[in-house]
Design an enzyme around this catalytic site. Sequence first.
Site, short mmCIF file in Angstrom:
data_model
loop_
_atom_site.label_atom_id
_atom_site.label_comp_id
_atom_site.label_asym_id
_atom_site.label_seq_id
_atom_site.Cartn_x
_atom_site.Cartn_y
_atom_site.Cartn_z
N TYR A 145 1.15 -1.10 0.03
CA TYR A 145 0.07 -0.02 -0.05
C TYR A 145 1.03 1.25 0.15
O TYR A 145 1.82 1.43 0.85
CB TYR A 145 -0.92 0.26 1.16
CG TYR A 145 -1.99 1.17 1.25
CD1 TYR A 145 -2.92 1.45 0.38
CD2 TYR A 145 -1.87 2.10 2.28
CE1 TYR A 145 -3.84 2.33 0.34
CE2 TYR A 145 -2.74 3.24 2.15
CZ TYR A 145 -3.70 3.33 1.33
OH TYR A 145 -4.42 4.33 1.57
N ASP A 240 8.91 2.78 0.65
CA ASP A 240 7.76 3.53 1.42
C ASP A 240 8.03 2.77 3.11
O ASP A 240 7.61 1.88 3.28
CB ASP A 240 6.49 2.87 0.98
CG ASP A 240 5.28 3.76 1.60
OD1 ASP A 240 5.57 4.08 2.56
OD2 ASP A 240 4.24 3.49 0.85
N LYS A 268 3.50 8.89 9.45
CA LYS A 268 3.02 7.93 10.72
C LYS A 268 3.92 8.44 11.93
O LYS A 268 3.53 9.56 12.65
CB LYS A 268 2.75 6.54 10.46
CG LYS A 268 1.71 6.20 9.40
CD LYS A 268 0.97 4.78 9.67
CE LYS A 268 0.20 4.21 8.60
NZ LYS A 268 -1.27 4.53 8.77
C1 LIG Z 1 2.89 1.86 3.96
C2 LIG Z 1 2.09 3.07 3.59
N1 LIG Z 1 2.23 3.92 2.44
C3 LIG Z 1 1.41 5.06 2.54
C4 LIG Z 1 0.22 5.35 3.31
C5 LIG Z 1 -0.60 6.53 3.21
O1 LIG Z 1 -0.32 7.27 4.18
P1 LIG Z 1 -1.57 8.42 4.41
O2 LIG Z 1 -2.65 7.75 5.04
O3 LIG Z 1 -0.70 9.24 5.40
O4 LIG Z 1 -1.83 9.05 3.22
C6 LIG Z 1 0.21 4.23 4.50
C7 LIG Z 1 -1.10 4.44 5.22
O5 LIG Z 1 -1.44 3.66 5.81
C8 LIG Z 1 0.94 3.16 4.40
O6 LIG Z 1 0.66 2.31 5.42
#
Ligand SMILES: Cc1ncc(COP(=O)(O)O)c(C=O)c1O
Length: 436
Positions: A145, A240, A268
């Site tokens: 994700y 990521d 986060k």
């Molecule tokens: C690995 C990862 N990348 C990107 C995101 C997206 O972040 P945001 O919810 O701050 O847009 C998340 C959200 O849970 C995530 O777990």
Amino acid sequence: MVIEAWPASRQAWERTKASLSGGVSTGLRASMKPHPLFFRGGSGPRLTDLDGNSYVDYVLGWGPVILGHGHPKLTAAVAAQLPYGSTYGAGHLLEAEAAEAVLARIPGTERVLWCSTGSEANLVALRLARAATGRRRFIKFGGHYHGWTDPMLIGYRPGPDGTLGLGSLGQNPATLDDVRLVAWGDLDTTAGLLTTSGTDIAAVFCEPVLCNSGVLEPPPGFLEGLRELCDDTGTVLVFDEVITGFRIDSGGAVTRYGVTPDLVVLAKAIAGGFPLAAVAGRADILDRTTAGVVHAGTYNGNPVVLAAAIATLEALGEPGVYDDFERRGRALADGMRAAFARYDVPVTVHQVGPVVQCLPGVRKARTFDDFLAADQEFYDRLTVQLLRRGVFTLPGGRWYLSTAHTDADIAETVAVIDESLGATLDEGPGPRVSTA
Ligand SMILES: Cc1ncc(COP(=O)(O)O)c(C=O)c1O
């Protein structure tokens, strides 16, 4: 005491449904069982709901609340900044102070770019990679994700027909052609794609630990293999680390696994619950924002949020934080395994630092498909039993620990898991067991 119902939360949900779509601020929250709860506040590792029930919190705001709720130093840092205004739309010294804190913790990073959410941080990382390489497409791995935007959502979960592709109504189908999907850990296919002429691949994106789909660690040598392939083909490697950053080690996956990507996406945990995200990495890539790559954002570099980041990173730098995460994470995972074993229920439990994943009905999980094979309906029933006994968890099986969770909290939770599992099995069937 076992909670029977949540009348005040129920009533609040009915009220919010009249003004908020789905009665929640993020679609997924509507799926929480038995229905979304509403809270009046939190302190340390605990939350109190509108009905006055107290819970040990393993949701932690879906990850950011890494110091627990209302951490005194974080609260003080934000409170100290507030009287000076909320945002300037211009430079201030906290921008550099927070950026220096990031660069000091993640080896190989030379510049930071601030934004507000992980979704936009991934998008600007993709744009930078395209600008740096002059190529268009990117490789991503099934089940990873990288936010909810059109190109990034591709391949996150199987669609209604069981195939991996578009993930949302309204998503632009043209973006499918931008993405080459690969199975997590499949270095040969990645190599084939990167070395085939004309594939036009600018970047390889991955969650270095696949936290969103089973907390699957990279197979041995895989991250190193990606690094080598990207070096050989001039492709930008993006980790990521929205979940893993500052959580699974002081420098996230970069220091835990010793592999340095070109760009690291952060969010986060970086600001302890305040809305901050970042891209950190190579200066020659990030400096392109002053040479033709457009990146903007009214709230970028917001001083209140950066004060939160500085305080959070300082608190995470205290001695023993990551050893304690590892030890307490292991205690929770071992306790979970023991409870399932006592009831003779097959389970896989993964743990990387303070991130734990429970996969009922699965004997061994290495792949995204193994994660999908877990019995989520059974797990949903278990989460309700946990909630009734004062343990608040995410849907889908992932648990987060904060620095505020003590050994005693974990021991109490392990006892609750045992009791809740018994209650789940008493009220209905055990999990469907995967044959894989
Ligand atoms: C690995 C990862 N990348 C990107 C995101 C997206 O972040 P945001 O919810 O701050 O847009 C998340 C959200 O849970 C995530 O777990």
